[in-house]
Scaffold this motif. Structure first.
Motif, short mmCIF file in Angstrom:
data_model
loop_
_atom_site.label_atom_id
_atom_site.label_comp_id
_atom_site.label_asym_id
_atom_site.label_seq_id
_atom_site.Cartn_x
_atom_site.Cartn_y
_atom_site.Cartn_z
N LEU A 1 0.83 -1.20 0.00
CA LEU A 1 0.00 0.00 0.00
C LEU A 1 0.87 1.26 0.00
N ALA A 2 0.30 2.32 -0.54
CA ALA A 2 0.97 3.61 -0.44
C ALA A 2 1.09 3.94 1.05
N PRO A 3 2.22 4.52 1.47
CA PRO A 3 2.43 4.75 2.92
C PRO A 3 1.59 5.91 3.45
N GLU A 4 0.29 5.77 3.37
CA GLU A 4 -0.61 6.81 3.86
C GLU A 4 -1.73 6.15 4.63
N LEU A 5 -2.18 6.86 5.68
CA LEU A 5 -3.26 6.31 6.48
C LEU A 5 -4.52 6.16 5.63
N GLU A 6 -4.72 7.12 4.72
CA GLU A 6 -5.93 7.10 3.90
C GLU A 6 -6.03 5.80 3.10
N ALA A 7 -4.89 5.32 2.60
CA ALA A 7 -4.88 4.07 1.83
C ALA A 7 -5.32 2.90 2.69
N GLU B 1 -8.03 -9.80 19.75
CA GLU B 1 -8.75 -9.74 18.49
C GLU B 1 -9.29 -8.36 18.16
N ASN B 2 -9.78 -7.65 19.14
CA ASN B 2 -10.33 -6.33 18.86
C ASN B 2 -9.63 -5.28 19.69
N TYR B 3 -8.38 -5.07 19.36
CA TYR B 3 -7.59 -4.12 20.10
C TYR B 3 -7.86 -2.74 19.55
N ARG B 4 -8.34 -1.83 20.41
CA ARG B 4 -8.68 -0.49 19.93
C ARG B 4 -7.52 0.46 20.19
N LEU B 5 -7.10 1.12 19.15
CA LEU B 5 -5.93 1.99 19.28
C LEU B 5 -6.26 3.33 18.62
N PRO B 6 -6.15 4.43 19.40
CA PRO B 6 -6.42 5.74 18.79
C PRO B 6 -5.49 5.99 17.61
N VAL B 7 -6.02 6.69 16.60
CA VAL B 7 -5.24 6.92 15.39
C VAL B 7 -3.90 7.57 15.69
N ARG B 8 -3.92 8.53 16.64
CA ARG B 8 -2.66 9.24 16.92
C ARG B 8 -1.58 8.29 17.43
N ALA B 9 -1.98 7.39 18.33
CA ALA B 9 -1.01 6.45 18.86
C ALA B 9 -0.53 5.50 17.76
N PHE B 10 -1.48 5.10 16.92
CA PHE B 10 -1.11 4.20 15.83
C PHE B 10 -0.10 4.87 14.90
N MET B 11 -0.37 6.11 14.54
CA MET B 11 0.51 6.82 13.62
C MET B 11 1.93 6.90 14.18
N ALA B 12 2.03 7.15 15.50
CA ALA B 12 3.36 7.26 16.11
C ALA B 12 4.14 5.96 15.95
N TRP C 1 4.84 0.93 6.74
CA TRP C 1 4.80 -0.33 5.99
C TRP C 1 3.39 -0.93 6.11
N ALA C 2 2.74 -1.18 4.98
CA ALA C 2 1.40 -1.77 5.00
C ALA C 2 1.20 -2.63 3.76
N ARG C 3 0.60 -3.81 3.94
CA ARG C 3 0.36 -4.71 2.82
C ARG C 3 -1.07 -5.24 2.88
N VAL C 4 -1.65 -5.40 1.70
CA VAL C 4 -2.94 -6.08 1.62
C VAL C 4 -2.68 -7.44 1.00
N ILE C 5 -3.29 -8.46 1.55
CA ILE C 5 -3.11 -9.81 1.03
C ILE C 5 -4.46 -10.30 0.52
N LEU C 6 -4.53 -10.52 -0.78
CA LEU C 6 -5.82 -10.86 -1.40
C LEU C 6 -5.67 -12.03 -2.36
N PRO C 7 -6.80 -12.72 -2.64
CA PRO C 7 -6.74 -13.72 -3.71
C PRO C 7 -6.40 -12.99 -5.01
N PRO C 8 -5.58 -13.58 -5.86
CA PRO C 8 -5.02 -12.85 -6.99
C PRO C 8 -6.02 -12.29 -7.99
N ALA D 1 6.91 10.01 -5.45
CA ALA D 1 5.59 9.62 -4.95
C ALA D 1 4.89 10.80 -4.31
N GLU D 2 5.68 11.66 -3.66
CA GLU D 2 5.09 12.79 -2.94
C GLU D 2 4.97 14.02 -3.82
#
Lengths: 242, 133
Positions: free
Chosen positions: A46-52, A100-111, A119-126, B95-96
């Motif tokens: 994924l593009a390194p953006e939260l929006e993605a 399983e359902n760990y809730r994490l505020p966006v700000r903490a996650f971003m840090a 780093w983010a990856r999506v894993i899908l059937p091809p 990219a940016e």
């Protein structure tokens, strides 16, 4: 969990032996990705953006992320799966460790996520496209399947790409090359022919068509196609220098 | 001796035929198929190149470059001569780039382009950079 979400039957024990390195008490990014490919899954960076990430989650695709829970100079790397987002409270729902359902505020996650260069990856059937799929990135992911001998998965990924982006020559070439590698010369010929028709300026199509023809003993036609490949090459060089 | 002479003509004729046939057959067989990956790297490079060229279109970038005494066409030529792997080095910046990258960022990027092409002896703008070739 990423695999189970896509209806792949994989038990935790089976996976641990594939990705867990006891002396490091964890798994490496490369192995996480390679293991998914062994199950014939397409790994899309994924593009390194939260929006993605949010867009994928909204489409129902869980996202594998890498976090650094401590500091850059004393890292504690950790893989988690983003499964949901509570937009009202700005809280991400993660599958983290055994929780399983760990809730994490966006700000903490971003840090924590920033320290892994997001780093983010999506894993899908091809055969399925990620919500944020870019043609070239997707095709490169499909090509990764081709090089790791996941021929069937690569084929359906190329097919999906050819359908979604008819203006991408690499999808057609990939389908042809897969058939060629398996020795299905006439099937390869068909794909290459379709490609040269659509993209007459790309010499790779003509060149590979010539190869597929010569494998079938059609030497004369093959020779003509090689000439076309040369012509196409000259044309594109001319365009480049202009 | 006479006997050998009488053979040479027919032998050479056969040899010539073999040469012609083998070379005709060898042309398609020696070439190989172009891999999907090769085409993809090429296309990625084209996209990156276009992104760089696109940045050059901005007025503020143009005027800054002009004030530095760098011709627009010169930059274009340099970008054209970058290889896919060199372009990939800029990937992060690229990219940016389209969204809100400042003039300074773009100028720095172009300076990097010049430094790289300088290293490859394509240009000689910075005297302190030694050619690697």
């Amino acid at each position: 969990m990423m695999l189970n979400a896509q209806d792949v039957a994989a038990t935790p024990d089976e996976l641990v032996s594939k990705v867990y390195l006891p002396e490091r008490k964890g798994a490496l990014q490369v192995e996480m990705v390679a293991a998914a490919r062994q199950y014939g899954m397409l790994v899309y960076p994924l593009a390194p953006e939260l929006e993605a990430v949010l867009q994928e989650v909204r489409a129902g695709h869980p996202v594998l992320v890498l976090q650094n829970l401590r500091f850059g100079w004393w890292p504690q790397w950790h893989f988690a799966v983003v499964t949901g987002y509570d937009s009202k409270k700005e809280v991400l729902i993660l599958h983290s460790g055994t929780e399983e359902n760990y809730r994490l505020p966006v700000r903490a996650f971003m840090a924590t996520w920033k320290r892994s260069e997001q780093w983010a990856r999506v894993i899908l059937p091809p055969g399925q496209l990620p919500a944020t799929a870019e043609p070239l990135t997707f095709l490169m992911a499909a090509h990764d399947l081709e090089t790791t001998q996941q021929t069937r998965a690569a084929k359906s990924a190329y097919k999906a790409a050819a359908e979604a982006w008819p203006d991408q020559p690499a999808a057609m070439l990939g389908l042809g090359n897969l058939a060629y590698q398996q020795g299905h010369w006439s099937e390869a010929e068909e794909y290459y022919r379709a490609m040269t028709k659509r993209f007459p300026d790309i010499s790779a199509g003509w060149n590979n068509l010539a190869e597929a023809l010569s494998k079938q003993g059609k030497d004369e036609e093959s020779f003509a196609m090689l000439n076309k490949a040369q012509e196409a090459k000259k044309r594109s060089q001319k365009q480049g220098s202009d | 001796m006479q006997a050998i002479r009488s053979y040479t003509q027919s032998v050479s004729a056969i040899m010539a035929l073999v040469m012609v046939l083998s070379s005709m057959w060898a042309i398609p067989a020696s070439a190989n198929i172009v891999g999907t990956g090769e085409l993809l790297t090429e296309q990625r490079a084209d996209v990156d190149r276009e992104a760089l060229m696109g940045m050059l279109e901005r007025e503020d970038v143009k005027s800054t470059l002009a004030s530095m005494g760098v011709g627009e066409q010169e930059v274009r030529d340099r970008i054209q001569s970058l290889t896919p792997s060199e372009l990939a080095d800029f990937q992060q910046q690229l990219a940016e780039a389209p969204t809100g990258e400042g003039v300074v960022g773009i100028i720095v990027l172009f300076l990097l382009v010049f430094i790289i092409t300088d290293m490859l002896c394509a240009t000689d703008i910075f005297p302190f950079i030694n050619c690697i070739r």
